[in-house]
Design an enzyme around this catalytic site. Structure first.
Site, PDB file in Angstrom:
ATOM      1  N   TYR A  11      -2.633  -0.853   4.565  1.00 11.80           N
ATOM      2  CA  TYR A  11      -3.047   0.489   3.816  1.00 11.80           C
ATOM      3  C   TYR A  11      -4.115   1.565   4.753  1.00 11.80           C
ATOM      4  O   TYR A  11      -3.406   2.688   5.013  1.00 11.80           O
ATOM      5  CB  TYR A  11      -3.739   0.128   2.508  1.00 11.80           C
ATOM      6  N   LEU A  84      -8.290 -10.783   5.086  1.00 10.59           N
ATOM      7  CA  LEU A  84      -8.023 -10.792   3.841  1.00 10.59           C
ATOM      8  C   LEU A  84      -9.315 -10.220   3.051  1.00 10.59           C
ATOM      9  O   LEU A  84     -10.247 -10.297   3.585  1.00 10.59           O
ATOM     10  CB  LEU A  84      -7.849 -12.358   3.385  1.00 10.59           C
ATOM     11  N   SER A 125     -17.443  -3.275   5.369  1.00  6.98           N
ATOM     12  CA  SER A 125     -17.289  -2.925   4.059  1.00  6.98           C
ATOM     13  C   SER A 125     -18.938  -2.708   3.432  1.00  6.98           C
ATOM     14  O   SER A 125     -19.653  -3.453   3.776  1.00  6.98           O
ATOM     15  CB  SER A 125     -16.723  -4.025   3.456  1.00  6.98           C
ATOM     16  N   TYR A 149     -15.780 -13.284   0.699  1.00  3.07           N
ATOM     17  CA  TYR A 149     -15.063 -12.178   1.635  1.00  3.07           C
ATOM     18  C   TYR A 149     -16.101 -11.290   2.208  1.00  3.07           C
ATOM     19  O   TYR A 149     -16.028 -11.271   3.190  1.00  3.07           O
ATOM     20  CB  TYR A 149     -14.385 -11.289   0.485  1.00  3.07           C
ATOM     21  N   LYS A 153     -17.384 -10.535   5.944  1.00  2.12           N
ATOM     22  CA  LYS A 153     -17.336  -9.416   6.993  1.00  2.12           C
ATOM     23  C   LYS A 153     -18.949  -9.440   7.768  1.00  2.12           C
ATOM     24  O   LYS A 153     -19.125  -8.718   8.648  1.00  2.12           O
ATOM     25  CB  LYS A 153     -17.506  -8.086   5.864  1.00  2.12           C
ATOM     26  N   ASP A 293     -20.384  -7.797 -10.674  1.00  6.93           N
ATOM     27  CA  ASP A 293     -20.254  -6.323 -10.345  1.00  6.93           C
ATOM     28  C   ASP A 293     -21.706  -5.808 -10.707  1.00  6.93           C
ATOM     29  O   ASP A 293     -22.628  -6.542 -11.154  1.00  6.93           O
ATOM     30  CB  ASP A 293     -19.229  -5.804 -11.559  1.00  6.93           C
TER      31      ASP A 293
HETATM   32  P1  NAD Z   1      -4.352  -4.480   3.873  1.00 11.48           P
HETATM   33  O1  NAD Z   1      -4.342  -5.770   3.300  1.00 11.48           O
HETATM   34  O2  NAD Z   1      -3.705  -3.511   3.491  1.00 11.48           O
HETATM   35  O3  NAD Z   1      -4.658  -4.376   5.445  1.00 11.48           O
HETATM   36  C1  NAD Z   1      -5.094  -5.454   6.248  1.00 11.48           C
HETATM   37  C2  NAD Z   1      -3.772  -6.014   7.246  1.00 11.48           C
HETATM   38  O4  NAD Z   1      -4.073  -6.892   7.979  1.00 11.48           O
HETATM   39  C3  NAD Z   1      -2.418  -6.257   6.454  1.00 11.48           C
HETATM   40  O5  NAD Z   1      -1.495  -5.443   6.749  1.00 11.48           O
HETATM   41  C4  NAD Z   1      -2.308  -7.862   6.550  1.00 11.48           C
HETATM   42  O6  NAD Z   1      -0.928  -8.245   6.745  1.00 11.48           O
HETATM   43  C5  NAD Z   1      -3.098  -7.971   8.071  1.00 11.48           C
HETATM   44  N1  NAD Z   1      -3.773  -9.135   8.348  1.00 11.48           N
HETATM   45  C6  NAD Z   1      -4.411 -10.089   7.747  1.00 11.48           C
HETATM   46  N2  NAD Z   1      -4.723 -11.063   8.382  1.00 11.48           N
HETATM   47  C7  NAD Z   1      -4.031 -10.962   9.265  1.00 11.48           C
HETATM   48  C8  NAD Z   1      -4.027 -12.139  10.466  1.00 11.48           C
HETATM   49  N3  NAD Z   1      -4.696 -13.187  10.581  1.00 11.48           N
HETATM   50  N4  NAD Z   1      -2.955 -11.823  11.345  1.00 11.48           N
HETATM   51  C9  NAD Z   1      -2.399 -10.509  11.406  1.00 11.48           C
HETATM   52  N5  NAD Z   1      -2.804  -9.484  10.562  1.00 11.48           N
HETATM   53  C10 NAD Z   1      -3.357  -9.855   9.491  1.00 11.48           C
HETATM   54  O7  NAD Z   1      -6.000  -3.983   3.626  1.00 11.48           O
HETATM   55  P2  NAD Z   1      -6.725  -2.613   3.698  1.00 11.48           P
HETATM   56  O8  NAD Z   1      -7.366  -2.031   2.511  1.00 11.48           O
HETATM   57  O9  NAD Z   1      -5.977  -1.509   4.725  1.00 11.48           O
HETATM   58  O10 NAD Z   1      -8.255  -2.953   4.528  1.00 11.48           O
HETATM   59  C11 NAD Z   1      -8.011  -2.918   6.000  1.00 11.48           C
HETATM   60  C12 NAD Z   1      -9.578  -3.533   6.480  1.00 11.48           C
HETATM   61  O11 NAD Z   1     -10.513  -2.676   5.752  1.00 11.48           O
HETATM   62  C13 NAD Z   1      -9.771  -4.845   5.959  1.00 11.48           C
HETATM   63  O12 NAD Z   1     -10.692  -5.232   7.106  1.00 11.48           O
HETATM   64  C14 NAD Z   1     -10.871  -4.673   4.741  1.00 11.48           C
HETATM   65  O13 NAD Z   1     -11.520  -5.459   4.598  1.00 11.48           O
HETATM   66  C15 NAD Z   1     -11.522  -3.410   5.022  1.00 11.48           C
HETATM   67  N6  NAD Z   1     -11.823  -2.741   3.823  1.00 11.48           N
HETATM   68  C16 NAD Z   1     -11.070  -2.585   2.823  1.00 11.48           C
HETATM   69  C17 NAD Z   1     -11.609  -1.727   1.593  1.00 11.48           C
HETATM   70  C18 NAD Z   1     -10.559  -1.479   0.591  1.00 11.48           C
HETATM   71  O14 NAD Z   1     -11.175  -1.251  -0.377  1.00 11.48           O
HETATM   72  N7  NAD Z   1      -9.331  -1.347   0.942  1.00 11.48           N
HETATM   73  C19 NAD Z   1     -13.093  -1.505   1.727  1.00 11.48           C
HETATM   74  C20 NAD Z   1     -13.787  -1.744   2.740  1.00 11.48           C
HETATM   75  C21 NAD Z   1     -13.380  -2.517   3.684  1.00 11.48           C
HETATM   76  C1  WQD Z   2     -14.738  -0.094  -9.200  1.00 10.11           C
HETATM   77  C2  WQD Z   2     -15.308   0.136 -10.488  1.00 10.11           C
HETATM   78  C3  WQD Z   2     -15.121  -2.096 -11.629  1.00 10.11           C
HETATM   79  C4  WQD Z   2     -11.185  -2.498 -12.114  1.00 10.11           C
HETATM   80  C5  WQD Z   2     -14.605  -3.649  -4.032  1.00 10.11           C
HETATM   81  C6  WQD Z   2     -15.165  -4.679  -3.177  1.00 10.11           C
HETATM   82  C7  WQD Z   2     -15.789  -3.923  -2.059  1.00 10.11           C
HETATM   83  C8  WQD Z   2     -14.552  -3.064  -1.433  1.00 10.11           C
HETATM   84  C9  WQD Z   2     -13.971  -2.264  -2.446  1.00 10.11           C
HETATM   85  C10 WQD Z   2     -13.496  -4.218   0.278  1.00 10.11           C
HETATM   86  C11 WQD Z   2     -16.231  -1.164 -10.683  1.00 10.11           C
HETATM   87  C12 WQD Z   2     -14.455  -0.948 -12.392  1.00 10.11           C
HETATM   88  C13 WQD Z   2     -12.019  -2.108 -11.904  1.00 10.11           C
HETATM   89  C14 WQD Z   2     -10.303  -2.628 -13.375  1.00 10.11           C
HETATM   90  C15 WQD Z   2     -12.686  -1.622 -14.027  1.00 10.11           C
HETATM   91  N1  WQD Z   2     -13.333  -3.793  -0.976  1.00 10.11           N
HETATM   92  N2  WQD Z   2     -13.101  -1.632 -12.707  1.00 10.11           N
HETATM   93  N3  WQD Z   2     -11.410  -2.121 -14.433  1.00 10.11           N
HETATM   94  O1  WQD Z   2     -15.781  -3.820  -7.074  1.00 10.11           O
HETATM   95  O2  WQD Z   2     -16.614  -1.312  -5.975  1.00 10.11           O
HETATM   96  O3  WQD Z   2     -15.566  -2.842  -4.663  1.00 10.11           O
HETATM   97  O4  WQD Z   2     -13.407  -2.781  -3.367  1.00 10.11           O
HETATM   98  O5  WQD Z   2     -14.328  -4.470   1.133  1.00 10.11           O
HETATM   99  O6  WQD Z   2     -15.864  -4.999  -1.168  1.00 10.11           O
HETATM  100  O7  WQD Z   2     -16.006  -5.292  -3.964  1.00 10.11           O
HETATM  101  O8  WQD Z   2     -14.073  -1.756  -6.534  1.00 10.11           O
HETATM  102  O9  WQD Z   2     -12.148  -0.589  -7.509  1.00 10.11           O
HETATM  103  O10 WQD Z   2     -12.571  -3.302  -7.988  1.00 10.11           O
HETATM  104  O11 WQD Z   2     -14.173  -1.651  -8.704  1.00 10.11           O
HETATM  105  O12 WQD Z   2     -13.525  -1.165 -14.846  1.00 10.11           O
HETATM  106  O13 WQD Z   2      -9.468  -2.884 -13.690  1.00 10.11           O
HETATM  107  O14 WQD Z   2     -14.138   0.046 -11.492  1.00 10.11           O
HETATM  108  O15 WQD Z   2     -16.328  -2.602 -12.564  1.00 10.11           O
HETATM  109  O16 WQD Z   2     -17.215  -0.678 -11.498  1.00 10.11           O
HETATM  110  P1  WQD Z   2     -15.627  -2.536  -6.143  1.00 10.11           P
HETATM  111  P2  WQD Z   2     -13.244  -1.905  -7.638  1.00 10.11           P
END
Ligand code: NAD
Ligand code: WQD
Length: 336
Positions: A11, A84, A125, A149, A153, A293
């Site tokens: 994504y 992941l 994150s 998770y 990180k 949460d």
């Molecule tokens: P995503 O799952 O869409 O993207 C991660 C990609 O990595 C996927 O395409 C997956 O297939 C690939 N992948 C995972 N493990 C792998 C492996 N062992 N080898 C090769 N490919 C692998 O997730 P995203 O939301 O795009 O997140 C990207 C990064 O950002 C992640 O590191 C995630 O932890 C971090 N992040 C995401 C969020 C969020 O809310 N989306 C928030 C903070 C940090």
């Molecule tokens: C947002 C708000 C929920 C779903 C997570 C990870 C964080 C980062 C981003 C990767 C909160 C509420 C949610 C629902 C709800 N990811 N909620 N009903 O928890 O802030 O962060 O994603 O690194 O590490 O922890 O995001 O989108 O899950 O929740 O009421 O069905 O929405 O309680 O207040 P969060 P979220």
């Protein structure tokens, strides 16, 4: 200038790829499709009118990854997205998370060392702050993840900083808050089968795929009682990666930045905004609090604004409108 993107079909990576291609970077993507499909890569090429190089490889497998470094000799920098990322799943399957995120990163760091790649951008994150003592959260806040998770990180950051010191790497760590939304074309976006995060869930309810949103508690210490978060448009977040590469071109050392807006929205505000975007009321009920949460998480963006020159430009309307455009144009995600 060649950039290696791990997790390149995911994504946030797909939006970042579009912004990097706009700036004429040459991209080499690696993904094992554990949470993505090749279609997202094709869509990135369609948006940008440019080609990218793609390797299907699992970061857990050192020799698979090394083949990429062997073939692509002149990599300027790595952006490491592959991980992941589902908090709840990580509690159920900690070993899978540690193996994928830690072993995968170790293999990547080992390849960088062997092949002399010295510039690195890391997808971290807000989760590394756990339940922060002070909000808005500064980069100097105590690291205290509260789930496997988050621990992965924090560990990936630490191993990276130790390696950077030992091997003279230049590193930008970006700690994302809550990325949402999609590219304005509606061609790329977030495509979860079982959404955990709020906005993709609301979006699937709006589209009639799910019945209603369950709001996780309305008795939090916030203005309307529902959780407040710092949502950031994924295109703004993507641009932070272009800036990070520029930072590496002009500076040496290690840099850590929060990537958020500093402005929070409650769950109810997000549902209301989405209802406006899709033109009908998105149904919801108030449920129990979700374990783990917290009431409010907001970034203090001061350091990233001052030192990194980074300001998020897109607002709530852009976030929900783009998310709805993606959802309505792609009712079954990339598979539809
Ligand atoms: P995503 O799952 O869409 O993207 C991660 C990609 O990595 C996927 O395409 C997956 O297939 C690939 N992948 C995972 N493990 C792998 C492996 N062992 N080898 C090769 N490919 C692998 O997730 P995203 O939301 O795009 O997140 C990207 C990064 O950002 C992640 O590191 C995630 O932890 C971090 N992040 C995401 C969020 C969020 O809310 N989306 C928030 C903070 C940090
Ligand atoms: C947002 C708000 C929920 C779903 C997570 C990870 C964080 C980062 C981003 C990767 C909160 C509420 C949610 C629902 C709800 N990811 N909620 N009903 O928890 O802030 O962060 O994603 O690194 O590490 O922890 O995001 O989108 O899950 O929740 O009421 O069905 O929405 O309680 O207040 P969060 P979220």
């Amino acid at each position: 200038m060649k950039i290696l993107i791990t997790g390149g079909a995911g994504y946030i990576a797909s939006h970042t790829n579009v912004e990097l291609l706009k700036e004429n970077y040459e991209l080499v993507l690696v993904d094992n499709f554990c949470n993505s499909v090749y279609e997202s890569v094709k869509r990135v090429e369609e948006i940008s009118g440019k080609k990218v190089k793609f390797y299907e490889a699992d970061l857990k497998n050192y020799s698979e990854l090394e083949k990429v470094f062997e073939a692509e000799k002149d990599i300027y920098a790595v952006i490491h997205f592959a991980a992941l990322k589902a908090v709840g799943e990580s509690v159920e399957k900690p070993l899978e998370y540690y193996e994928n995120n830690i072993s995968g990163s170790l293999n990547l760091y080992k390849c960088m060392k062997k092949y002399g790649v010295k510039n690195f951008v890391f997808s971290s994150s807000a989760t590394v702050y756990g339940d922060p003592e002070e909000v808005p959260v500064k980069e100097t806040a105590r690291i205290g993840a509260t789930n496997p998770y988050g621990h992965t990180k924090a560990m990936m950051e630490q191993i990276l900083l130790d390696s950077a010191k030992a091997h003279g790497w230049n590193v930008v760590i970006l700690r994302y808050f809550n990325p949402v939304g999609a590219h304005e074309s509606g061609l790329i976006g977030e495509d979860p089968e079982y959404p955990n995060n709020l906005l993709p869930f609301v979006s699937q309810v709006a589209a009639g795929i799910r019945e209603k949103v369950v709001v996780f508690g309305d008795d939090w210490n916030t203005p309307d009682g529902t959780g407040v978060r710092d949502y950031i448009h994924v295109v703004d977040l993507a641009k932070a990666h272009v800036k990070a590469i520029e930072k590496l071109k002009n500076n040496q050392g290690t840099f850590i930045y929060n990537i958020g807006t500093g402005r929070g929205y409650s769950v109810i505000e997000m549902i209301d905004a989405f209802s406006k975007a899709c033109g009908h009321k998105v149904p919801y009920v108030i449920g129990q609090r979700r374990s783990g949460d917290v009431a409010t998480v907001l970034a203090d963006p001061a350091k990233s604004i001052k030192e990194f020159g980074y300001i998020a430009e897109l607002g709530l309307e852009d976030m929900v409108n783009s998310a709805w455009k993606w959802q309505s144009l792609n009712p079954k995600g990339y598979k539809g």
